[in-house]
Design a protein around this motif. Structure first.
Motif, PDB file in Angstrom:
ATOM      1  N   LEU A 531      69.472  -4.545  77.208  1.00 54.02           N
ATOM      2  CA  LEU A 531      68.455  -4.288  76.190  1.00 54.02           C
ATOM      3  C   LEU A 531      67.888  -2.870  76.347  1.00 54.02           C
ATOM      4  CD1 LEU A 531      66.784  -5.367  73.810  1.00 54.02           C
ATOM      5  CD2 LEU A 531      65.151  -6.284  75.484  1.00 54.02           C
ATOM      6  N   HIS A 532      67.547  -2.539  77.559  1.00 54.48           N
ATOM      7  CA  HIS A 532      67.044  -1.190  77.789  1.00 54.48           C
ATOM      8  C   HIS A 532      68.095  -0.136  77.409  1.00 54.48           C
ATOM      9  CE1 HIS A 532      63.932  -3.252  80.032  1.00 54.48           C
ATOM     10  NE2 HIS A 532      63.188  -2.108  79.982  1.00 54.48           N
ATOM     11  N   PHE A 533      69.291  -0.408  77.624  1.00 57.36           N
ATOM     12  CA  PHE A 533      70.356   0.532  77.294  1.00 57.36           C
ATOM     13  C   PHE A 533      70.445   0.722  75.779  1.00 57.36           C
ATOM     14  CE2 PHE A 533      74.809   1.435  76.258  1.00 57.36           C
ATOM     15  CZ  PHE A 533      74.996   2.634  76.952  1.00 57.36           C
ATOM     16  N   SER A 539      66.776   5.488  70.801  1.00 58.53           N
ATOM     17  CA  SER A 539      65.879   6.657  70.939  1.00 58.53           C
ATOM     18  C   SER A 539      66.669   7.962  70.861  1.00 58.53           C
ATOM     19  CB  SER A 539      65.131   6.576  72.290  1.00 58.53           C
ATOM     20  OG  SER A 539      64.342   5.421  72.334  1.00 58.53           O
ATOM     21  N   ALA A 540      67.811   7.934  71.424  1.00 59.70           N
ATOM     22  CA  ALA A 540      68.660   9.137  71.368  1.00 59.70           C
ATOM     23  C   ALA A 540      69.090   9.446  69.928  1.00 59.70           C
ATOM     24  CB  ALA A 540      69.883   8.956  72.285  1.00 59.70           C
ATOM     25  N   ALA A 541      69.369   8.452  69.118  1.00 58.80           N
ATOM     26  CA  ALA A 541      69.805   8.651  67.723  1.00 58.80           C
ATOM     27  C   ALA A 541      68.666   9.208  66.887  1.00 58.80           C
ATOM     28  CB  ALA A 541      70.289   7.319  67.148  1.00 58.80           C
ATOM     29  N   GLU A 547      64.699  13.238  60.119  1.00 56.60           N
ATOM     30  CA  GLU A 547      64.297  12.691  58.844  1.00 56.60           C
ATOM     31  C   GLU A 547      64.103  11.211  58.876  1.00 56.60           C
ATOM     32  OE1 GLU A 547      68.765  12.991  58.992  1.00 56.60           O
ATOM     33  OE2 GLU A 547      67.057  14.243  59.494  1.00 56.60           O
ATOM     34  N   ARG A 548      64.646  10.678  59.804  1.00 62.65           N
ATOM     35  CA  ARG A 548      64.567   9.216  59.894  1.00 62.65           C
ATOM     36  C   ARG A 548      63.454   8.814  60.798  1.00 62.65           C
ATOM     37  NH1 ARG A 548      69.405   6.286  58.367  1.00 62.65           N
ATOM     38  NH2 ARG A 548      68.313   4.656  59.501  1.00 62.65           N
ATOM     39  N   ARG A 549      62.632   9.812  61.202  1.00 68.19           N
ATOM     40  CA  ARG A 549      61.600   9.453  62.182  1.00 68.19           C
ATOM     41  C   ARG A 549      60.425   8.873  61.409  1.00 68.19           C
ATOM     42  NH1 ARG A 549      60.430  14.339  65.925  1.00 68.19           N
ATOM     43  NH2 ARG A 549      62.610  13.913  66.383  1.00 68.19           N
TER      44      ARG A 549
END
Length: 595
Positions: A531-533, A539-541, A547-549
């Motif tokens: 799950l953490h992975f 988060s990296a994506a 723009e997707r933030r």
């Protein structure tokens, strides 16, 4: 040769048969026809001894019998027998008879039962020859009366110290010899007969006391013994009729006199008056009459020496001796008792005592109490001491180290223990115990019998003898104690290990349960990491695509808590936040895009 041998055997057989037939034809027995009995019914008067005592002369006092001290003429022949032929004074009759003088009657005279011991009990009758030959009599004559119909012995009979029968107190003239040799003649009560202070060793009943203290006593006897006679009429007739007679008496020296004359009732012989006078002329002091008539018999060395009056069967031309009851027997000297009580040998009528015994009858020990004191017993060999005692008179205890009978057993007591002189038990000193005192007191105990417990600090051992806690134990004891401590320590360590293992915590879950839990936790951990992975990848994506933030707007007052304070202030002041010119707005990328 065989035929000749057979013929010889036949001849000898025929000769033997002829001899037997001849003996059978010559066998003759008494017809029992010369009967002379004093009573018509039964035997003896019916009155008591008291009657006899009350009727006698005052001269005689209360005594109904006479005693004669014994005679002991051991150096003379046993007896002397004389044959006499005498005229009867006042008549034309001649009498033939025997007088026998016995020197030591206690040891040489016996009253015999017919045929031997037990004859009276079996109601047996036997000739004087048969009884005398069996007993080895030197001289013998008939004695007591008997029942002609049943053969029963009548009156008192004591034979060689053995009470055969008593008459029950019937008052007839008696002759007896007591244990001390005293001769007794006269009338006896039943108590006199059964008296054991000086018992009779010989006793027989007659009828009519002929002489008392040297005087004719027949008239007094008629009063004492009166009753009707049987075949010959009244008692007086029994006294007066001539017949064969038998009597017994004693002289002044205590010698016993046996008297016998031949006769035939009513034909020849003597009456009792004549017998009494003849005996008195011979120096007889006391005498009684015994059975007479056809019973009167005299035997010398087992052979008939008198002339019987009974006719024989089957040939009445002959005269035969009658089977009678008791017999007076004169024999070689015998001891009284014959076996000297088992403690001596009879030699010529006197007991020769064995070692350790004394007395005429060898009935007394040479050793007599209290020679052996309280710790011994007198025996033929001297004092026999009780266990634990010694010495000639049993007055000394056993020497130390010995015990038992004769003090001939050795004690086995160690470590200074003392031995009981009787049973040999060991009495241990302080500090020792055991059957032989071979064991030291166990650690922690001391004193006699190791019965006291040590009172030392820390439960230390003490001296086994004194109980002292400061005593040094001996080397062997120290070695024993060291070994005991080593053993005890080893046992304690072993117990501690066992207790530790026993109290160690045991797992509450099984191995399978632990595996299952471990697997579950590992799975959860793996899921958590995954799950953490995934989140990290998201988060990296977002970082690569701004723009997707997404953003959210919040009032600073809410964040810092100022809004809450302003709202409180407005409530107090009546100012509402909604009246403000500015409005809170929340911005989002979607709203921004739409604008």
């Amino acid at each position: 040769m065989a035929a000749v041998s057979v013929k010889c055997q036949v001849v000898w057989l025929l000769l033997w048969l002829c001899v037997r037939l001849s003996e059978t034809e010559n066998t003759r027995v008494s017809m029992g026809d010369d009967i002379l009995q004093p009573y018509a019914h039964g035997h003896g008067p019916s009155h008591s001894h008291r009657h006899v005592r009350d009727c006698q002369s005052v001269v005689n006092g209360n005594s109904t019998y006479e005693n004669q001290p014994p005679s002991h003429h051991s150096g003379l022949p046993v007896a002397e027998s004389m044959v006499f032929v005498s005229d009867v004074p006042g008549s034309s009759r001649m009498v033939y008879g025997h007088i026998t003088v016995v020197q030591d009657p206690l040891r040489t005279v016996s009253v015999l039962e017919p045929g031997g011991p037990g004859g009276c009990g079996m109601k047996q009758r036997a000739s004087v020859e048969e009884t005398a030959e069996a007993a080895g009599c030197l001289y013998a004559q008939n004695a007591g009366y008997f029942s002609t119909s049943t053969g029963r012995c009548l009156g008192n009979v004591v034979s060689d110290g053995r009470m055969v029968q008593d008459s029950g107190g019937v008052q007839n003239a008696q002759f007896g010899i007591r244990k001390d040799g005293t001769l007794v003649f006269g009338y006896l009560s039943q108590e006199d007969v059964l008296d054991q202070s000086n018992p009779f060793v010989q006793l027989v009943s007659g009828v009519v006391w002929l002489l008392r203290n040297g005087e004719v006593y027949i008239n007094q006897s008629l009063k004492a013994e009166c009753d009707k006679t049987q075949e010959t009429g009244k008692f007086q007739t029994f006294v007066d009729v001539v017949s064969a007679r038998t009597a017994v008496g004693h002289d002044a020296e205590g010698k016993l006199i046996l008297f016998h004359i031949d006769g035939q009732t009513g034909v020849r012989g003597m009456n009792l008056w004549e017998v009494a006078k003849l005996l008195k002329s011979y120096g007889v002091i006391n005498a009684i009459n015994l059975d007479g008539g056809g019973s009167s018999t005299y035997v010398t060395d087992g052979s008939l020496a008198s002339y019987p009056s009974d006719h024989c069967v089957p040939d009445n031309r002959w005269r035969c001796a009658r089977p009678v009851s008791t017999v007076l027997c004169v024999h070689q000297r015998r001891c009284q008792p014959e076996n000297c009580n088992g403690h001596g040998d009879c030699v010529d009528g006197r007991c020769r005592c064995h070692q350790g015994w004394e007395g005429k009858e060898c009935d007394s020990l040479v050793c007599q109490p209290p020679a052996c004191g309280p710790h011994g017993v007198c025996t033929a060999g001297g004092c026999v001491c009780d266990a634990g005692w010694r010495g000639k008179n049993c007055s000394q205890e056993c020497l130390p180290g010995f015990y038992g009978d004769g003090c001939n057993q050795t004690c086995a007591c160690f470590n200074g223990g003392s031995c009981d002189p009787v049973h040999g038990r060991c009495a241990c000193p302080s500090g020792f115990h055991g059957d032989t005192c071979e064991q030291v007191c166990p650690l922690g105990f001391f004193g006699p019998s190791c019965a006291q417990a040590c009172r030392c600090d820390d439960l230390c051992p003490c001296d086994p003898q004194t109980g002292s806690c400061n005593a040094m134990l001996q080397g062997e004891t120290n070695y024993t104690l060291h070994r005991a401590e080593h053993c005890l320590a080893k046992q304690m360590f072993t117990l501690w290990r066992r207790d530790e293992e026993a109290h160690r915590e045991q797992p509450h879950l099984t191995e399978r349960s632990w595996l299952l839990i471990t697997s579950t936790l590992a799975s959860l951990l793996s899921a958590s990491l995954l799950l953490h992975f995934v989140r990290a990848c998201r988060s990296a994506a977002v970082a690569h695509f701004p723009e997707r933030r997404d953003y959210s707007y919040a009032r600073l007052a809410d964040i810092n808590g100022a809004y809450s304070r302003a709202e409180a202030w407005s409530r107090k002041s009546g100012f509402r936040p909604d009246d403000s010119d500015s409005q809170d707005e929340i911005w989002s990328p979607s709203q921004s895009g739409r604008s």
